[in-house]
Design a protein around this motif. Structure first.
Motif, PDB file in Angstrom:
ATOM      1  N   GLU A  31     -23.944 -86.300  -8.048  1.00 14.06           N
ATOM      2  CA  GLU A  31     -23.273 -85.006  -8.051  1.00 14.06           C
ATOM      3  C   GLU A  31     -23.986 -84.103  -7.050  1.00 14.06           C
ATOM      4  O   GLU A  31     -25.195 -83.905  -7.136  1.00 14.06           O
ATOM      5  N   THR A  32     -23.254 -83.567  -6.108  1.00 13.45           N
ATOM      6  CA  THR A  32     -23.843 -82.699  -5.095  1.00 13.45           C
ATOM      7  C   THR A  32     -23.189 -81.325  -5.134  1.00 13.45           C
ATOM      8  O   THR A  32     -21.997 -81.206  -5.409  1.00 13.45           O
ATOM      9  N   ARG A  33     -23.989 -80.323  -4.887  1.00 15.19           N
ATOM     10  CA  ARG A  33     -23.482 -78.955  -4.799  1.00 15.19           C
ATOM     11  C   ARG A  33     -23.242 -78.598  -3.335  1.00 15.19           C
ATOM     12  O   ARG A  33     -23.918 -79.145  -2.441  1.00 15.19           O
ATOM     13  N   THR A  43     -28.815 -78.990  -3.301  1.00 14.85           N
ATOM     14  CA  THR A  43     -28.966 -79.456  -4.682  1.00 14.85           C
ATOM     15  C   THR A  43     -28.164 -80.726  -4.920  1.00 14.85           C
ATOM     16  O   THR A  43     -27.022 -80.842  -4.459  1.00 14.85           O
ATOM     17  N   TRP A  44     -28.774 -81.665  -5.643  1.00 14.00           N
ATOM     18  CA  TRP A  44     -28.046 -82.841  -6.107  1.00 14.00           C
ATOM     19  C   TRP A  44     -28.565 -83.246  -7.486  1.00 14.00           C
ATOM     20  O   TRP A  44     -29.665 -82.885  -7.886  1.00 14.00           O
TER      21      TRP A  44
END
Length: 211
Positions: A23-25, A67-68
């Motif tokens: 999941e990456t932002r 962020t991840w």
């Protein structure tokens, strides 16, 4: 690679992690800050912004968020089993808030500079909150130092010799952390700094590509 080059490679890094199911932002990279804006923030801080951080803020980005998160069903093998996320962020506008947080910890929990644990919190310019009350800061020599509020193993540990040096050491690893337990496996045996060239680091980066 310089700070600008490292930051330029972050989109590709996030794309690679996303392709592996992480999941990456959205990456945030805002325009560099002006010297005048730096001066305004320094007035609020009551001290100068350390030189290496100042250079990145004025030449690379005034704010960055990277962020991840690892997939919830993924468990990394030892010594990476405590890693669940990667995080790097800084913001010129956030520096006064972070300084207020540090001063709050000093006032209420770490007021005695003669105490070795308390002393680590003094005379620092924090630039990143970890999310659990801990901070990453620059000391009077410009070194990146971890500040733990609750006895964390990384308390007082020098992660890198400057802000730019931290980027050069941490970004190639995809910034595991920022809690100390997550970047702890990557300490160099010689000086304790984060080492992106160690056998452990090579194992980690290969693992990220295989997930």
């Amino acid at each position: 690679m310089d700070a600008a080059g490292l930051v330029a490679g972050l989109p590709e890094m996030l794309d690679g992690l996303a392709a592996q199911g992480f999941e990456t932002r959205p990456l945030v990279v805002e325009a560099p800050a002006s010297p005048e804006r730096i001066a305004e923030v320094e007035q609020r801080l009551g001290c100068a912004v350390p030189g290496s951080l100042r250079h990145v803020l004025t030449a690379v980005a005034g704010r960055l968020e990277f962020t991840w998160f690892a997939p919830s069903d993924l468990a990394f093998p030892e010594p990476f089993d405590e890693i669940f996320a990667g995080n790097l962020h800084w913001s010129l506008d956030a520096l006064p808030t972070l300084m207020d947080a540090a001063r709050g910890w000093i006032k209420h929990a770490f007021p005695d500079p003669s105490d070795p644990y308390h002393r680590v919190w003094h005379d620092k310019v924090p630039f990143m909150d970890v999310g659990n009350g801990d901070l990453v800061a620059l000391d009077q020599h410009g070194r990146a130092v971890y500040l733990s509020h609750d006895g964390g193993e990384g308390h007082g540990h020098v992660m890198a010799d400057s802000f730019e040096d931290l980027l050069a050491r941490w970004i190639p690893l995809a910034c595991p952390g920022a809690e100390d337990v997550q970047w702890w496996p990557f300490r160099a045996e010689s000086d304790g700094r984060i080492d992106p060239t160690s056998a452990t680091a090579r194992e980690w980066t290969a693992l990220l590509r295989q997930v």
